[in-house]
Scaffold this active site. Structure first.
Site, PDB file in Angstrom:
ATOM      1  N   LYS A  82      45.533  -3.277  87.349  1.00  0.00           N
ATOM      2  CA  LYS A  82      45.294  -4.125  88.522  1.00  0.00           C
ATOM      3  C   LYS A  82      46.390  -5.181  88.646  1.00  0.00           C
ATOM      4  O   LYS A  82      46.877  -5.481  89.733  1.00  0.00           O
ATOM      5  CB  LYS A  82      43.912  -4.795  88.422  1.00  0.00           C
TER       6      LYS A  82
ATOM      7  N   GLN B 101      35.980  -8.501  84.964  1.00  0.00           N
ATOM      8  CA  GLN B 101      36.016  -7.092  84.574  1.00  0.00           C
ATOM      9  C   GLN B 101      34.737  -6.733  83.813  1.00  0.00           C
ATOM     10  O   GLN B 101      34.348  -7.407  82.869  1.00  0.00           O
ATOM     11  CB  GLN B 101      37.262  -6.841  83.688  1.00  0.00           C
TER      12      GLN B 101
ATOM     13  N   ASP C  74      35.448  -8.236  94.360  1.00  0.00           N
ATOM     14  CA  ASP C  74      34.804  -6.975  93.958  1.00  0.00           C
ATOM     15  C   ASP C  74      33.632  -6.639  94.883  1.00  0.00           C
ATOM     16  O   ASP C  74      33.167  -5.499  94.893  1.00  0.00           O
ATOM     17  CB  ASP C  74      34.270  -7.085  92.521  1.00  0.00           C
TER      18      ASP C  74
END
Ligand code: NAD
Length: 291
Positions: free
Chosen positions: A52, A96, A119
């Site tokens: 990412k 994460q 997200d």
């Protein structure tokens, strides 16, 4: 006709558009800034975070990784999220997953400012998606929608079977497919579904998001089906230096000859996920800075 639906190529076009938009955004503002929180040293998570960060840099997005030890307390992690929420230099926040067992992931996700939740996992963002007023759409399902738009002219009236009901893939994807702008007829299957094949055989679109190699076999789908394989599974492979290879949930080789379109693993959904995350981060920066 080659049924292979090349996620890398589609993702590259999404990334190119984002790169251009970031360039014009950053002409008179600081570049979009993403804060990534990584807890512990789970090898797959560390590798996703590296991916990412690299992809963000390639489109001009700045990212900072906040690494914390496995032993961090939930309170300390919540305090870190709060600091990032109030830091005006941070446009987007991503924690994460998975988190260590002693930390409740729901509490952490709920602590993220919904306006920085790139997200799209915050209950407010998932709720907005469900009622057709999306703010941030989770990256994997929105990447799947872009792939489906590439494969099919019109999703309207198509029978879509989503296998897997996770909060990050199956549920938000079902919501996207049933919205008025997509108009698919959606069935969600899961571990307690009786006779999975009876459902998938009726489907024009099958999306597998389970985490089991070859769960979907050729006898389970009809001729002309479009298949999206979300699964990422490691299987032993001594011919590879690292001792394993990655496969999806679908028997690609057996299904490809009868499919209208099918995504490979790797090179299908995975690259789309990262591309959509970058797009969400740009959107967060635009909204945050009032552009
Ligand atoms: P999960 O791991 O949280 O849950 C698995 C789901 O599969 C559950 O809803 C369960 O009900 C269902 N399931 C289990 N066994 C089943 C069976 N026999 N028949 C039907 N359904 C069954 O789900 P997740 O987090 O969405 O992950 C699913 C897979 O997708 C994993 O392999 C994961 O690594 C992968 N994934 C890939 C990406 C990507 O970007 N490519 C993103 C997220 C997840």
């Amino acid at each position: 006709m080659d049924a292979r639906l090349d996620g890398r190529a589609v993702a590259e076009s999404v990334r190119a558009a984002t790169r251009q938009a970031v360039e014009s955004f950053a002409q008179d503002a600081a570049p979009p800034a993403l804060a990534v929180v990584l807890v512990g040293d789970h090898p797959a998570s560390a590798s996703y975070v590296r991916g990412k960060k690299k992809a963000a840099a390639e489109v001009g997005i700045e990212s900072t990784v906040h690494r914390r030890a496995d032993s961090i307390s939930q309170d300390d992690l919540l305090a870190l999220v709060d600091t990032l929420n109030t830091d005006d230099a941070v446009d987007g926040i991503l924690v994460q997953l998975p988190l260590p067992d002693h930390i409740d992931p729901h509490a952490v996700i709920e602590a993220i400012d919904p306006a920085k939740d790139v997200d799209g996992f915050h209950p407010q963002n998932l709720g907005r998606l469900l009622i057709g007023m999306p703010q941030f759409t989770p990256a994997t399902p929105s990447g799947i929608m872009v792939l489906l738009e590439h494969a099919l002219d019109d999703l309207s009236g198509q029978r879509a079977v989503v296998v897997g009901r996770s909060n990050i893939v199956g549920k938000p994807l079902a919501a996207l497919l049933m919205q008025r702008n997509a108009n698919a007829t959606v069935t969600v299957c899961h571990s307690r579904t009786r006779d999975l094949a009876a459902h998938t055989r009726e489907a024009d679109i099958v999306v597998a998001a389970v985490g089991r190699p070859k769960l979907i076999t050729a006898d389970m789908v009809r001729e002309g089906v479009t298949v999206i394989d979300v699964g990422i599974n490691r299987v032993d492979d001594e011919t590879r230096e690292r001792g394993y290879r990655l496969v999806g949930d679908v028997d690609y080789d057996a299904i490809a000859p009868k499919a209208h379109a099918i995504t490979p693993v790797p090179g299908g959904v995975g690259p789309m996920t990262i591309a959509m995350l970058l797009r969400n981060t740009l959107q967060a920066a635009q909204q945050h800075r009032g552009q």
